[in-house]
Design a protein around this motif. Structure first.
Motif, PDB file in Angstrom:
ATOM      1  N   TYR A   1       0.913  -1.252   0.137  1.00  0.00           N
ATOM      2  CA  TYR A   1      -0.011  -0.058  -0.136  1.00  0.00           C
ATOM      3  C   TYR A   1       0.910   1.389  -0.046  1.00  0.00           C
ATOM      4  O   TYR A   1       1.949   1.132   0.717  1.00  0.00           O
ATOM      5  CB  TYR A   1      -1.005   0.078   1.129  1.00  0.00           C
ATOM      6  N   TYR A   2       0.331   2.324  -0.526  1.00  0.00           N
ATOM      7  CA  TYR A   2       1.281   3.465  -0.838  1.00  0.00           C
ATOM      8  C   TYR A   2       0.187   4.459  -0.361  1.00  0.00           C
ATOM      9  O   TYR A   2      -0.921   4.776  -1.051  1.00  0.00           O
ATOM     10  CB  TYR A   2       1.704   3.859  -2.236  1.00  0.00           C
ATOM     11  N   ILE A   3       0.427   5.345   0.400  1.00  0.00           N
ATOM     12  CA  ILE A   3      -0.335   6.203   1.142  1.00  0.00           C
ATOM     13  C   ILE A   3      -0.011   7.590   1.248  1.00  0.00           C
ATOM     14  O   ILE A   3       1.016   7.726   1.746  1.00  0.00           O
ATOM     15  CB  ILE A   3      -1.147   5.928   2.569  1.00  0.00           C
ATOM     16  N   ILE A   4      -0.757   8.801   0.706  1.00  0.00           N
ATOM     17  CA  ILE A   4      -0.420   9.942   0.691  1.00  0.00           C
ATOM     18  C   ILE A   4      -1.276  10.848   1.462  1.00  0.00           C
ATOM     19  O   ILE A   4      -2.197  10.898   1.176  1.00  0.00           O
ATOM     20  CB  ILE A   4      -0.226  10.466  -0.808  1.00  0.00           C
ATOM     21  N   ALA A   5      -0.332  11.397   2.509  1.00  0.00           N
ATOM     22  CA  ALA A   5      -1.163  12.655   3.209  1.00  0.00           C
ATOM     23  C   ALA A   5      -0.154  13.892   3.397  1.00  0.00           C
ATOM     24  O   ALA A   5       0.808  13.582   3.189  1.00  0.00           O
ATOM     25  CB  ALA A   5      -1.526  11.944   4.654  1.00  0.00           C
ATOM     26  N   GLY A   6      -0.838  14.955   3.333  1.00  0.00           N
ATOM     27  CA  GLY A   6       0.049  16.092   3.563  1.00  0.00           C
ATOM     28  C   GLY A   6      -0.090  17.083   4.524  1.00  0.00           C
ATOM     29  O   GLY A   6       0.637  18.170   4.276  1.00  0.00           O
TER      30      GLY A   6
ATOM     31  N   LYS B   1       5.568  18.279   6.862  1.00  0.00           N
ATOM     32  CA  LYS B   1       5.954  19.681   7.252  1.00  0.00           C
ATOM     33  C   LYS B   1       6.699  20.432   6.118  1.00  0.00           C
ATOM     34  O   LYS B   1       7.060  21.554   6.078  1.00  0.00           O
ATOM     35  CB  LYS B   1       6.862  19.789   8.597  1.00  0.00           C
ATOM     36  N   ASP B   2       7.465  19.446   5.203  1.00  0.00           N
ATOM     37  CA  ASP B   2       8.068  19.849   3.943  1.00  0.00           C
ATOM     38  C   ASP B   2       7.102  20.092   2.800  1.00  0.00           C
ATOM     39  O   ASP B   2       7.480  20.261   1.680  1.00  0.00           O
ATOM     40  CB  ASP B   2       9.000  18.837   3.616  1.00  0.00           C
ATOM     41  N   LEU B   3       5.849  19.807   3.115  1.00  0.00           N
ATOM     42  CA  LEU B   3       4.765  19.647   1.768  1.00  0.00           C
ATOM     43  C   LEU B   3       3.592  20.716   2.039  1.00  0.00           C
ATOM     44  O   LEU B   3       3.165  21.272   0.914  1.00  0.00           O
ATOM     45  CB  LEU B   3       4.246  18.545   1.801  1.00  0.00           C
ATOM     46  N   ALA B   4       3.439  21.396   3.062  1.00  0.00           N
ATOM     47  CA  ALA B   4       2.300  21.928   3.275  1.00  0.00           C
ATOM     48  C   ALA B   4       2.281  23.508   2.944  1.00  0.00           C
ATOM     49  O   ALA B   4       3.187  24.275   3.418  1.00  0.00           O
ATOM     50  CB  ALA B   4       1.758  22.288   4.765  1.00  0.00           C
ATOM     51  N   PHE B   5       1.829  23.846   1.874  1.00  0.00           N
ATOM     52  CA  PHE B   5       2.000  25.259   1.461  1.00  0.00           C
ATOM     53  C   PHE B   5       0.475  25.775   1.357  1.00  0.00           C
ATOM     54  O   PHE B   5      -0.392  25.183   0.369  1.00  0.00           O
ATOM     55  CB  PHE B   5       2.488  25.449   0.003  1.00  0.00           C
ATOM     56  N   MET B   6      -0.039  26.747   2.145  1.00  0.00           N
ATOM     57  CA  MET B   6      -1.332  27.123   2.308  1.00  0.00           C
ATOM     58  C   MET B   6      -1.515  28.381   1.268  1.00  0.00           C
ATOM     59  O   MET B   6      -0.855  29.469   1.570  1.00  0.00           O
ATOM     60  CB  MET B   6      -1.662  27.462   3.623  1.00  0.00           C
ATOM     61  N   GLY B   7      -2.630  28.449   0.488  1.00  0.00           N
ATOM     62  CA  GLY B   7      -2.976  29.662  -0.093  1.00  0.00           C
ATOM     63  C   GLY B   7      -2.453  29.719  -1.440  1.00  0.00           C
ATOM     64  O   GLY B   7      -1.385  29.050  -2.033  1.00  0.00           O
TER      65      GLY B   7
ATOM     66  N   MET C   1       4.473  30.501  -5.196  1.00  0.00           N
ATOM     67  CA  MET C   1       6.003  30.972  -4.594  1.00  0.00           C
ATOM     68  C   MET C   1       6.960  29.694  -4.420  1.00  0.00           C
ATOM     69  O   MET C   1       7.962  29.683  -4.450  1.00  0.00           O
ATOM     70  CB  MET C   1       6.012  31.520  -3.384  1.00  0.00           C
ATOM     71  N   ASN C   2       6.137  28.505  -4.238  1.00  0.00           N
ATOM     72  CA  ASN C   2       6.753  27.330  -4.037  1.00  0.00           C
ATOM     73  C   ASN C   2       6.553  26.336  -4.895  1.00  0.00           C
ATOM     74  O   ASN C   2       6.751  25.177  -4.855  1.00  0.00           O
ATOM     75  CB  ASN C   2       6.301  26.599  -2.519  1.00  0.00           C
ATOM     76  N   LEU C   3       6.275  26.566  -6.211  1.00  0.00           N
ATOM     77  CA  LEU C   3       5.954  25.731  -7.352  1.00  0.00           C
ATOM     78  C   LEU C   3       7.044  24.733  -7.871  1.00  0.00           C
ATOM     79  O   LEU C   3       6.609  23.895  -7.906  1.00  0.00           O
ATOM     80  CB  LEU C   3       5.687  26.713  -8.545  1.00  0.00           C
ATOM     81  N   ARG C   4       8.164  25.481  -7.816  1.00  0.00           N
ATOM     82  CA  ARG C   4       9.367  24.567  -7.951  1.00  0.00           C
ATOM     83  C   ARG C   4       9.420  23.341  -7.230  1.00  0.00           C
ATOM     84  O   ARG C   4       9.565  22.222  -7.554  1.00  0.00           O
ATOM     85  CB  ARG C   4      10.642  25.278  -8.300  1.00  0.00           C
ATOM     86  N   THR C   5       9.280  23.370  -5.989  1.00  0.00           N
ATOM     87  CA  THR C   5       9.438  22.512  -4.714  1.00  0.00           C
ATOM     88  C   THR C   5       8.446  21.556  -5.144  1.00  0.00           C
ATOM     89  O   THR C   5       8.512  20.374  -5.054  1.00  0.00           O
ATOM     90  CB  THR C   5       9.405  23.116  -3.412  1.00  0.00           C
ATOM     91  N   ILE C   6       7.058  21.902  -5.470  1.00  0.00           N
ATOM     92  CA  ILE C   6       5.888  21.247  -5.557  1.00  0.00           C
ATOM     93  C   ILE C   6       6.009  20.304  -6.759  1.00  0.00           C
ATOM     94  O   ILE C   6       5.743  19.221  -6.733  1.00  0.00           O
ATOM     95  CB  ILE C   6       4.675  22.051  -5.636  1.00  0.00           C
ATOM     96  N   LEU C   7       6.627  20.642  -7.937  1.00  0.00           N
ATOM     97  CA  LEU C   7       6.726  19.952  -9.110  1.00  0.00           C
ATOM     98  C   LEU C   7       7.691  18.928  -8.804  1.00  0.00           C
ATOM     99  O   LEU C   7       7.749  17.900  -9.008  1.00  0.00           O
ATOM    100  CB  LEU C   7       7.012  20.933 -10.203  1.00  0.00           C
ATOM    101  N   ASN C   8       8.785  19.598  -8.059  1.00  0.00           N
ATOM    102  CA  ASN C   8       9.700  18.353  -7.700  1.00  0.00           C
ATOM    103  C   ASN C   8       9.451  17.109  -6.984  1.00  0.00           C
ATOM    104  O   ASN C   8       9.793  16.077  -7.136  1.00  0.00           O
ATOM    105  CB  ASN C   8      11.055  18.958  -7.118  1.00  0.00           C
ATOM    106  N   ASN C   9       8.295  17.652  -6.065  1.00  0.00           N
ATOM    107  CA  ASN C   9       7.967  16.304  -5.274  1.00  0.00           C
ATOM    108  C   ASN C   9       6.960  15.537  -6.052  1.00  0.00           C
ATOM    109  O   ASN C   9       6.872  14.576  -5.755  1.00  0.00           O
ATOM    110  CB  ASN C   9       6.975  17.084  -3.957  1.00  0.00           C
TER     111      ASN C   9
ATOM    112  N   GLY D   1      -4.695  19.263  -4.052  1.00  0.00           N
ATOM    113  CA  GLY D   1      -3.761  19.819  -4.991  1.00  0.00           C
ATOM    114  C   GLY D   1      -2.729  19.003  -5.307  1.00  0.00           C
ATOM    115  O   GLY D   1      -2.316  18.891  -6.636  1.00  0.00           O
ATOM    116  N   PHE D   2      -2.088  18.400  -4.593  1.00  0.00           N
ATOM    117  CA  PHE D   2      -1.024  17.168  -4.929  1.00  0.00           C
ATOM    118  C   PHE D   2      -1.605  15.950  -5.269  1.00  0.00           C
ATOM    119  O   PHE D   2      -1.320  15.341  -6.174  1.00  0.00           O
ATOM    120  CB  PHE D   2      -0.147  17.023  -3.630  1.00  0.00           C
ATOM    121  N   ASN D   3      -2.427  15.402  -4.390  1.00  0.00           N
ATOM    122  CA  ASN D   3      -2.985  14.194  -4.691  1.00  0.00           C
ATOM    123  C   ASN D   3      -3.849  13.854  -6.039  1.00  0.00           C
ATOM    124  O   ASN D   3      -3.835  12.780  -6.622  1.00  0.00           O
ATOM    125  CB  ASN D   3      -3.903  13.576  -3.528  1.00  0.00           C
TER     126      ASN D   3
END
Length: 371
Positions: free
Chosen positions: A3-8, A52-58, A64-72, A95-97
């Motif tokens: 199982y692969y579970i994704i929570a952010g 804590k390395d994933l949560a970007f609110m708003g 502002m953190n688009l590059r990090t999100i795309l890399n993730n 947004g991620f899932n």
């Protein structure tokens, strides 16, 4: 099975941990890899990324953190391919899932979504992607089943709210022991729940603490989020009558007389502990203006949404200021207002299913995977 579970987020970590425990009861050989936090890791999942390395609110923060999100996103896809799970389980965090779900379905993975994206609030057009990319949807709010099945003709399973699971498992600390352990005084406690993300904590703690001198008969206790370090809170603890507890939110609520709470899952947790509360929300001005134009809801707190009426006061953006917070806090300290809130809280608990959400989801996944 694998199982692969994704929570952010912190709430997803809590619900993911309970789901991992339930999956292991259904499948003793379960091999679980996850994105989440300490609780999911402690429950037996192999942690890949911490929330804590994933949560970007708003909206502005995401840009502002688009590059990090795309890399993730790229890293997540590669990690899933290497692990090759029998099922991928998405917990909220749309947004991620939803991006990963699209890719996963195209690549033949079995996709399960636990805690639906709130498309009844905004982005209702996501229903097309959900129908296309999600094999099995498990919803946790009573009105969501009708929303999906009657309005959009998409079958879902209502499993009950997972907070009922978490609170049922909670083992309380004696009040005297709790006070002694954290060096608190003997005044009634007003709990401060400023959220789990650095952005919201910094925005809201200043406002919450600005009114403490007006309530000298009470002590104010900040609930430190499990994913944040003490250093984030330390500057706020220099005034008298302000205390701090870390990763002890349920014990704090269990002994609190009232609470100031950031909008989110914590509003429902506070209600389930029968604590009168004032809800606060303050975002980046650009993010707020965008959200105001796309979110069509009468309320922002889960308590009011489920009850479909104002049970607790919501102070949003401009109203989230010292004067209004003090006024509304004073009201919920009065007996007449408290009795009205308690009555509504009882009705709220009746609307939510008993605490078996994690078990229900695990059983459904087992059935759908045909062990």
């Amino acid at each position: 099975m694998k199982y692969y579970i994704i929570a952010g987020e912190a709430s997803g970590d809590l619900h993911g941990a309970n789901l991992i425990k339930a999956l292991k009861k259904e499948d003793a050989a379960a091999d679980i890899r996850c994105w989440g936090g300490d609780l999911m890791q402690q429950a037996g999942g192999t942690l890949v990324k911490h929330y804590k390395d994933l949560a970007f609110m708003g909206f502005a923060e995401v840009l502002m953190n688009l590059r990090t999100i795309l890399n993730n996103i790229r890293f997540c896809k590669e990690d899933i391919k290497k692990f090759n799970p029998d099922a991928i389980i998405f917990i909220d965090y749309p947004g991620f899932n939803m991006r990963i779900a699209k890719w996963a379905k195209e690549n033949g993975y079995d996709t399960h979504y636990y805690i639906s994206p709130q498309i009844w609030a905004w982005k209702e057009n996501r229903i097309k992607a959900i129908k296309r990319d999600v094999n099995h949807m498990y919803v946790i709010l009573p009105f969501e089943k009708d929303f999906y099945e009657k309005k959009h003709h998409f079958p879902v399973q209502y499993v009950g709210h997972p907070l009922m699971d978490a609170i049922k498992q909670f083992k309380q600390t004696d009040q005297t022991d709790f006070i002694k352990e954290h060096g608190l005084g003997d005044k009634p406690i007003i709990a401060l729940l400023p959220g789990s993300r650095k952005q919201e904590i910094r925005k809201l703690l200043d406002v919450m603490l600005s009114i403490t001198s007006q309530f000298s008969d009470y002590q104010f206790v900040i609930a430190g989020a499990p994913g944040q370090d003490f250093e984030l809170y330390e500057p706020y603890l220099r005034n008298k009558n302000i205390y701090f507890v870390h990763n002890q939110t349920y014990n704090l609520l269990n002994h609190a007389h009232a609470a100031l709470v950031t909008s989110g899952t914590a509003t429902l947790e506070t209600a389930l502990f029968n604590v009168p509360q004032v809800v606060m929300y303050k975002a980046n001005p650009i993010s707020y203006l965008i959200a105001k134009n796309v979110i069509k809801l009468d309320y922002i707190s889960l308590v009011n949404l489920i009850m479909d009426k104002e049970v607790i006061k919501e102070l949003i953006q401009g109203e989230c200021n010292s004067k209004r917070v003090a006024e509304e806090l004073q009201k919920i300290l009065q007996d007449s207002d408290r009795e009205k809130i308690f009555k509504n809280y009882r009705e709220l608990q009746e609307k939510l299913a008993d605490g078996n959400a994690s078990k229900n989801v695990a059983e459904n996944i087992k059935k759908n995977l045909s062990f």
